[in-house]
Design an enzyme around this catalytic site. Structure first.
Site, PDB file in Angstrom:
ATOM      1  N   GLY A 162     108.089  97.746  35.621  1.00  0.00           N
ATOM      2  CA  GLY A 162     108.474  97.278  34.302  1.00  0.00           C
ATOM      3  C   GLY A 162     107.314  97.404  33.341  1.00  0.00           C
ATOM      4  O   GLY A 162     106.334  98.104  33.598  1.00  0.00           O
ATOM      5  N   GLY A 217     104.583  95.250  31.077  1.00  0.00           N
ATOM      6  CA  GLY A 217     103.967  93.956  30.819  1.00  0.00           C
ATOM      7  C   GLY A 217     103.404  93.918  29.428  1.00  0.00           C
ATOM      8  O   GLY A 217     103.627  94.822  28.632  1.00  0.00           O
ATOM      9  N   GLY A 218     102.684  92.868  29.132  1.00  0.00           N
ATOM     10  CA  GLY A 218     102.145  92.651  27.799  1.00  0.00           C
ATOM     11  C   GLY A 218     101.381  93.844  27.244  1.00  0.00           C
ATOM     12  O   GLY A 218     101.496  94.170  26.075  1.00  0.00           O
ATOM     13  N   GLY A 275     100.909  97.115  28.977  1.00  0.00           N
ATOM     14  CA  GLY A 275     101.050  98.411  29.637  1.00  0.00           C
ATOM     15  C   GLY A 275     102.086  98.369  30.746  1.00  0.00           C
ATOM     16  O   GLY A 275     102.776  97.371  30.933  1.00  0.00           O
ATOM     17  N   VAL A 310     103.727  98.426  34.551  1.00  0.00           N
ATOM     18  CA  VAL A 310     103.431  97.766  35.819  1.00  0.00           C
ATOM     19  C   VAL A 310     104.034  98.581  36.952  1.00  0.00           C
ATOM     20  O   VAL A 310     105.197  98.990  36.881  1.00  0.00           O
ATOM     21  CB  VAL A 310     104.016  96.343  35.845  1.00  0.00           C
ATOM     22  CG1 VAL A 310     103.590  95.630  37.115  1.00  0.00           C
ATOM     23  CG2 VAL A 310     103.578  95.547  34.631  1.00  0.00           C
ATOM     24  N   LYS A 328      98.987  96.500  37.021  1.00  0.00           N
ATOM     25  CA  LYS A 328      99.246  96.544  35.584  1.00  0.00           C
ATOM     26  C   LYS A 328      98.207  97.463  34.962  1.00  0.00           C
ATOM     27  O   LYS A 328      97.011  97.228  35.099  1.00  0.00           O
ATOM     28  CB  LYS A 328      99.125  95.128  35.023  1.00  0.00           C
ATOM     29  CG  LYS A 328      99.991  94.872  33.828  1.00  0.00           C
ATOM     30  CD  LYS A 328      99.646  93.534  33.225  1.00  0.00           C
ATOM     31  CE  LYS A 328     100.769  92.523  33.360  1.00  0.00           C
ATOM     32  NZ  LYS A 328     100.458  91.291  32.624  1.00  0.00           N
ATOM     33  N   ASP A 358     103.161  82.157  25.501  1.00  0.00           N
ATOM     34  CA  ASP A 358     104.259  83.117  25.626  1.00  0.00           C
ATOM     35  C   ASP A 358     105.083  82.831  26.876  1.00  0.00           C
ATOM     36  O   ASP A 358     105.377  83.730  27.651  1.00  0.00           O
ATOM     37  CB  ASP A 358     103.710  84.549  25.632  1.00  0.00           C
ATOM     38  CG  ASP A 358     104.805  85.575  25.314  1.00  0.00           C
ATOM     39  OD1 ASP A 358     105.886  85.155  24.841  1.00  0.00           O
ATOM     40  OD2 ASP A 358     104.591  86.771  25.547  1.00  0.00           O
TER      41      ASP A 358
END
Ligand code: NAG
Ligand code: NAG
Ligand code: NAG
Ligand code: NAG
Ligand code: NAG
Ligand code: NAG
Ligand code: NAG
Length: 811
Positions: A504, A506-507, A509, A511, A525, A622
């Site tokens: 997926g 991430g914040g 970049g 993963v 990540k 977050d």
């Protein structure tokens, strides 16, 4: 068996004469009945720490709205039903019996017999056994203050009676819902010169240092304050620490938490809950013996550990790799020869005194002479620092667990070989010398680190410990120790970052999933090269997450830096993130009510740790379903600290021009004014609770009857007494409806519009684990949905769907 009818009869008599603080011979307190102290401060009765049937006899605050237990009698042997009774026996003891038989589950001790034994709950929270009306504390047959659990109340003694051998110490609960003895104890250690020692099992984790007349050497901040006064008594009969409140209507206590932190917390009110006043250990330099023998820790220095002047690392390679455990050795060994003397070190926490000797009437000169005359004496100082100093304290053997303080540190005279004394000139009154030497050698260590990094990049070894130096916001330099993986290993593990391994985004970049040689699964990540804020978020994540450790936070295994590539390596979470379950029609069926409840509890504890119990004290900023990962046992782990912020001890609120967060989870004061505090995380938590209960996203929620969002919908249902309609139909059977309704209530309290109205996470954790009555929530913040004009907050500029957004100057 014959005793049973009598008991019941006595009980029915007692019931008539209740509302008392006293029970007399053969009277009982049955489960469900409560004794109240005369001033209305404390109550005694049976309670359950969670929703189980386990029943304990305990004492708790009457005036504190979140159930806070300060003492438990049968902490190791709970009753499994509500048949328990507390009884005053004719032996002059208190006993807890199982009502249906005469089994004694727990009983108090008595030093002597009494004609008319009576138990009374005093307004101090002390449960005492006395003979008739003899109110003299000296004559008490027994008192709960002599058998503390995890809480030190005002007036309680923490320490020993050396005549009777009574040792009063704190022992933590096993967990927040299990009062049995956990691994941590906080106890006055009588060896050498006494000091308070915090232990995990038998291992020392922290010590207060010796009392210096004003305070414990390791508590430089202990001083006169508006809340409490304190004393340390040490004579032939007794040694103990005790405090009293300045204003008796203030509620303040010292508690040893299950995680091994010792805290003073003060009760403010229902909305603020218990507020942290002080905490120990307070930072990593408080970790016992972090820098080994003759090493000194300074929290403002990087690296924190340095050998004391005249000492060098025992194993220099380990030392440079930040493994300080083996400590330091003398540059010139001692031979007990003529000419040996002492070097004075200032501003320190005195070393461990378990191997020390003292004399109250010697002065410093005599003290030096005595130390010099005994070859195994390694250091000395004044016992009492008041009035220019008096008394003598001597150390034998290696000195350990020394740290430097900015203020209120003490002086320590350390024995040195003659040649070392020559090197540093005259050895008296050289205050800053040590510090200058310190900064020179820390330069050396930085150089070494650079060389080491180069060496590592060349040699491409698998996992080595390395150091990443980063600046925290506010310019404070932080060094982070992180195992480094080499690029080839990571690349191989992820099949050269194959698209098939992508998990997926991430914040900062993509993963990837990876598998190391040892079959260990990892998540990688990778910082994307063209990500603007990415580098900052990457650094932020490294700094925070490498310093945090909690069951409900995702664990960082290491990092990897290769040319422009920067990567972080985490433990792999086979069940991915929470949103992939709760918002998915089929997968949500796997989450029955019990699992959801445990997940909410886990998130609450993770967040409480961030806010209150971690060293850094962090606001996540977050929190959302996408950032809660699930391990194979569905234990929730909070992740993604890219935009988290640390806040200082007194600071509770901060302001930012860069509003970062996720639409649907952001609190009004943060989204509109850029103000963030722990209460903005509480808001996001509340949203998450309502999402988990309802299986619906707050963002994008729609309802045929109105234009409210999920918060508004939940609140309307609550106000109409129809909260059950909110519950996700895929949770299946609900065995405990009141628990679900309670959670909805907690969720709504968390999303209230005003930050001050929202409970703290510590109150939330307590609310989740007790049955106390909950307040009625006020209107939530941001409760209208799309296309509405009558909103309680302006939502104009936001867009995105579950994606973290960034806005500069959010006004
Ligand atoms: C309660 O149940 C537990 C486990 O079933 C058992 O170990 C314990 O002895 C029981 N306690 C009492 C007081 O019956
Ligand atoms: C207490 O009484 C209950 C009900 O009579 C019984 O189930 C339980 O085993 C008893 N526990 C003990 C320790 O006697
Ligand atoms: C009572 O005394 C015995 C023996 O001195 C001791 O083992 C026990 O722990 C004491 N119990 C309490 C509750 O003080
Ligand atoms: C206590 O220590 C033991 C052994 O170190 C460990 O297995 C156990 O999990 C610890 N318990 C708690 C509550 O931390
Ligand atoms: C004690 O505290 C209470 C509640 O905080 C306050 O109302 C009262 O004025 C205080 N009394 C004194 C003497 O400071
Ligand atoms: C302590 O020092 C005084 C003065 O030097 C001396 O008289 C006394 O005997 C010492 N006490 C002990 C226990 O050594
Ligand atoms: C030095 O002090 C130690 C510890 O108190 C003691 O055991 C030893 O006998 C002393 N040695 C001399 C020579 O006084």
């Amino acid at each position: 068996m014959g005793a049973l009818p009598t008991l019941l009869l006595v009980f029915s008599i007692f019931r008539i004469s209740i509302a008392v603080d006293t029970i007399a011979l053969n009277q009982v307190v049955r489960d469900g009945e409560i004794l109240t102290s005369a001033g209305g401060s404390f109550e005694l009765g049976f309670f359950s720490p969670d929703d189980s049937n386990r029943r304990y006899l305990g004492i708790w605050y009457k005036k504190v709205s979140t159930m806070t237990v300060v003492w438990v009698a049968n902490r190791e042997i709970p009753l499994n039903d509500s048949s328990g009774v507390l009884k005053v026996t004719d032996q002059g003891t208190l006993a807890i019996l199982n009502g249906s038989n005469t089994n004694i589950l727990w009983s108090s001790n008595s030093s002597r017999s009494a004609r008319n034994p009576t138990a009374q709950l005093l307004d101090s929270g002390n449960l005492v056994m006395k003979d008739g009306n003899d109110d003299n504390p000296e004559n008490f047959l027994w008192q709960s203050f002599d058998y503390p659990c995890n809480t030190l109340l005002p007036g309680m003694k923490l320490g020993r009676n050396t005549v009777t051998g009574l040792d009063r110490y704190l022992s933590a609960w096993k967990s927040v819902d299990d009062p049995s003895k956990g691994n941590f104890t906080y106890r006055l250690d009588p060896s050498g010169y006494p000091q308070l020692i915090l232990r995990k099992g038998s291992a020392v984790t922290f010590r207060s240092g010796p009392w210096n007349g004003l305070r414990f050497s390791g508590f430089p901040e202990l001083g006169s304050n508006p809340v409490y006064t304190y004393e340390f008594v040490f004579n032939e009969k007794e040694m103990y620490f005790r405090y009293e409140l300045v204003n008796s209507s203030v509620v303040s206590r010292l508690v040893l938490n299950p995680d091994g932190s010792k805290q003073r917390v003060n009760w403010i009110d229902r909305t603020h809950g218990w507020i942290l006043y002080s905490s120990a250990p307070m930072d990593s330099c408080d970790s016992y013996a972090l820098c080994g023998v003759y090493g000194s820790c300074n929290i403002n220095r990087s690296p924190k550990c340095e050998c004391m002047e005249g000492f060098v690392p025992k194993f220099p390679n380990d030392w440079d790799m930040a493994d300080w455990s083996n400590g330091c050795v003398r540059s010139t060994p001692l031979g007990c020869q003529n000419g040996e003397g002492f070097v004075k070190f200032s501003g320190v926490k005195l070393p461990d005194t378990r191997n020390s000797w003292f004399n109250r009437s010697m002065d410093l000169k005599e003290c030096a002479a005595v130390c010099l005359s005994n070859c195994s004496c390694t250091a000395y100082t004044n016992l009492d620092i008041r009035d220019g100093g008096s008394g003598c304290l001597l150390w034998f053997g290696d000195l350990i667990d020394i740290r430097e303080f900015n203020e209120n540190g003490q002086e320590l005279y350390v024995r040195m070989a003659a040649s070392e004394l020559g090197r540093s000139g005259n050895f008296k009154g050289k205050k800053r010398e040590w510090v200058i030497v310190g900064s020179v050698s820390s330069l050396g260590i930085i150089l070494l680190c650079l060389l080491l990094t180069l060496y590592l990049l060349k040699k491409k070894k698998l996992r080595k410990k390395g150091t990443m130096g980063y600046n925290l916001e506010g310019g404070q330099k932080e060094d982070v120790e992180l195992p480094l993986f080499d690029f080839a290993t990571v690349s191989k593990a992820t099949n050269h970052f194959s698209i098939h391994n992508k998990l997926g985004e991430g914040g900062f970049g993509l993963v990837y999933k990876g598998t190391l040689q040892e079959e260990q699964e990892i998540a990688v990540k990778r910082l994307s090269k063209n990500s603007g804020q990415g580098l900052n978020e990457f650094k932020n994540e490294v700094i925070y997450i490498s310093k945090l450790q909690h069951r409900n936070l995702v664990r960082l295994l290491g990092g990897c830096i290769h040319d422009e590539e920067k990567m972080l390596i985490y433990e792999y979470m086979p069940n991915k993130s929470l949103d992939s379950f709760i918002f998915d029609k089929t997968r949500s069926m796997e989450l029955d009510w019990n699992k959801r409840f445990l997940i909410i509890n886990g998130i609450a504890r993770g967040l409480l740790y961030l806010h209150q119990d971690s060293r850094l004290r962090i606001i996540h900023r977050d929190l959302k379903a996408d950032n809660v990962l699930l391990d194979e046992e569905m234990t929730p782990k909070i992740s993604d600290f890219g935009i988290a912020r640390s806040f200082g001890g007194n600071e509770t609120e901060a302001n930012t021009k860069r509003v970062v967060g996720t639409y649907g989870y952001m609190s009004p004061e943060y989204a509109i004014d850029g103000l963030y505090s722990t209460k903005s995380d509480v808001f996001s938590f509340g949203v998450l609770v309502l999402e988990i209960v309802s299986g619906k996203r707050n963002r994008g929620f729609s309802h045929p009857d109105h234009s409210l969002n999920l918060l508004g919908h939940a609140w309307t249902l609550y106000m109409e007494g129809r909260s059950m309609e909110l519950i996700d139909s895929s949770v299946g059977d609900i065995h405990n409806l009141s628990q679900v309704l309670r959670l909805i209530n907690v969720g709504l309290l968390c999303v209230q519009c005003g930050p001050d109205e929202r409970p703290s996470m510590s109150s939330v954790v307590l609310m989740l684990s007790s049955d106390s009555t909950l307040p009625q929530p006020k209107e939530p913040g941001f409760f209208t949905g799309r296309g509405s004009t009558s909103s309680s907050g302006n939502q104009g500029p936001f867009s995105g769907n579950g994606i973290t957004i960034t806005m500069f100057d959010g006004r």
